[in-house]
Scaffold this active site. Structure first.
Site, PDB file in Angstrom:
ATOM      1  CB  SER A 184     -27.583 -34.005   6.768  1.00  0.00           C
ATOM      2  OG  SER A 184     -28.257 -34.498   5.618  1.00  0.00           O
ATOM      3  CG  LEU A 185     -33.334 -31.487   7.539  1.00  0.00           C
ATOM      4  CD1 LEU A 185     -34.102 -30.324   6.945  1.00  0.00           C
ATOM      5  CD2 LEU A 185     -34.056 -32.029   8.769  1.00  0.00           C
ATOM      6  CB  SER A 186     -30.033 -36.703   3.691  1.00  0.00           C
ATOM      7  OG  SER A 186     -29.737 -35.684   2.761  1.00  0.00           O
TER       8      SER A 186
ATOM      9  CB  THR B 227     -23.546 -32.734   1.751  1.00  0.00           C
ATOM     10  OG1 THR B 227     -22.722 -33.205   2.829  1.00  0.00           O
ATOM     11  CG2 THR B 227     -24.920 -33.367   1.865  1.00  0.00           C
TER      12      THR B 227
ATOM     13  CE  LYS C  88     -23.568 -31.482  -3.171  1.00  0.00           C
ATOM     14  NZ  LYS C  88     -24.615 -30.494  -3.479  1.00  0.00           N
TER      15      LYS C  88
ATOM     16  N   GLY D 182     -19.556 -21.543  -6.831  1.00  0.00           N
ATOM     17  CA  GLY D 182     -19.360 -22.861  -6.244  1.00  0.00           C
ATOM     18  C   GLY D 182     -20.276 -23.893  -6.863  1.00  0.00           C
TER      19      GLY D 182
ATOM     20  N   GLY E 117     -23.879 -15.902  -6.178  1.00  0.00           N
ATOM     21  CA  GLY E 117     -22.931 -16.793  -5.526  1.00  0.00           C
ATOM     22  C   GLY E 117     -22.153 -17.615  -6.536  1.00  0.00           C
TER      23      GLY E 117
END
Length: 298
Positions: free
Chosen positions: A26-28, A74, A78, A140, A138
């Site tokens: 993760s880049l959070s 993430t 959710k 989801g 997609g």
């Protein structure tokens, strides 16, 4: 004792984190850390924790989550984040999923969804300030957020396609409840989604490669790019689907832009600031991706 007189006790550190599984990539932390530095915030710390499906309630009640004031959520957490919250913002209430949790007085949680803002802001940055026909590839939670963003941008018709058509049922319901026409495109003809003004590919990497190969096989004559395509993937870039559209002359945006915009809203909510330095956050994340590529190449 004299040396301690007059000293001001250190302010408590506010703790925030990103959770999910897997979450190591993760880049959070990079995005939020860059915001803290730019804003001069020195009493907050942002971490990451691996939290799998079904583990969120225990993590918050008995695990490290007890000490957190806010979370970026993430997948797969959710829907769980939405379910356990006592208070919801309007967007998360519409979708039934949340990517942000904020601790409220008394220990309850407020759920917010900033994925929709992140997608809509990115599309606007690339020229799609209004949309007549939107497209989603997609299914989801991310696909549902993409649909909501396209509707917020004005789409009255949405083209939907997914490998498992039955998974599109929530998107159909959401579009119809919003008064939009939902047109399902068979997976065997998924390239037809590109007829839309703006398209969001919510495919994971493994599925995106197969779709890109099918579009590539049609040749230039078979691909008419939309005004803009947002691919939620960002590493490596260009992602397969985005690369095909880009070669056909289309405008493309990547998922890192979406992440920066949604992190902007999370920082506002968590730190109670009017705005976050989106450009600085985005640049820091780009630099981190470059560093990771360099490390992998050594």
């Amino acid at each position: 004792m004299g040396g301690l007189e007059g000293m001001t006790p250190a302010a408590p550190v506010r703790r925030f984190a990103v959770i999910g599984s897997p979450v190591g990539h993760s880049l959070s932390p990079v995005l939020h850390g860059a915001a803290y530095r730019a804003l001069g915030v020195d009493d907050a710390r942002y971490e990451r924790f691996e939290v799998g499906a079904g583990e969120l309630p225990a993590f918050l009640a008995d695990g490290p989550g007890r000490e957190l004031e806010g979370l970026s959520v993430t997948m797969p957490g959710k829907p769980e984040a939405f379910a356990l919250a006592a208070e919801h913002d309007e967007v998360s209430r519409r979708l039934g999923v949340a990517n942000t949790l904020l601790r409220r007085p008394g220990g309850t949680w407020r759920a917010e969804n900033h994925d929709v803002h992140g997608i809509a802001a990115t599309l606007r940055d690339h020229g799609a300030r209004s949309v007549d026909t939107g497209g989603v590839v997609g299914s989801g939670a991310t696909a549902l957020s993409a649909l909501a963003a396209l509707l917020d941008l004005g789409a009255t018709t949405v083209l939907l396609t997914a490998r498992s058509a039955e998974k599109l049922a929530p998107l159909h319901r959401f579009a119809e409840e919003a008064g939009a026409e939902a047109v399902e495109i068979p997976w065997s003809s998924h390239h037809e989604v590109l007829r839309a003004d703006a398209v969001v590919s919510a495919l994971a990497a493994e599925g995106a490669g197969a779709v890109a190969a099918a579009w590539e096989a049609r040749g230039d004559a078979g691909i008419t790019p939309p005004r803009v395509l947002l691919d939620v993937l960002y590493a490596p870039w260009p992602a397969p689907v985005a690369a095909v559209v880009q070669r056909a002359g289309g405008e493309v945006a990547d998922g890192l832009e979406m992440l920066a915009h949604q992190a902007d809203m999370q920082v506002r909510s968590m730190l109670h600031v009017p705005a976050a330095p989106v450009a600085t956050m985005f640049a820091a994340a780009r630099d981190e991706l470059a560093r990771r590529r360099g490390s992998a190449g050594r």
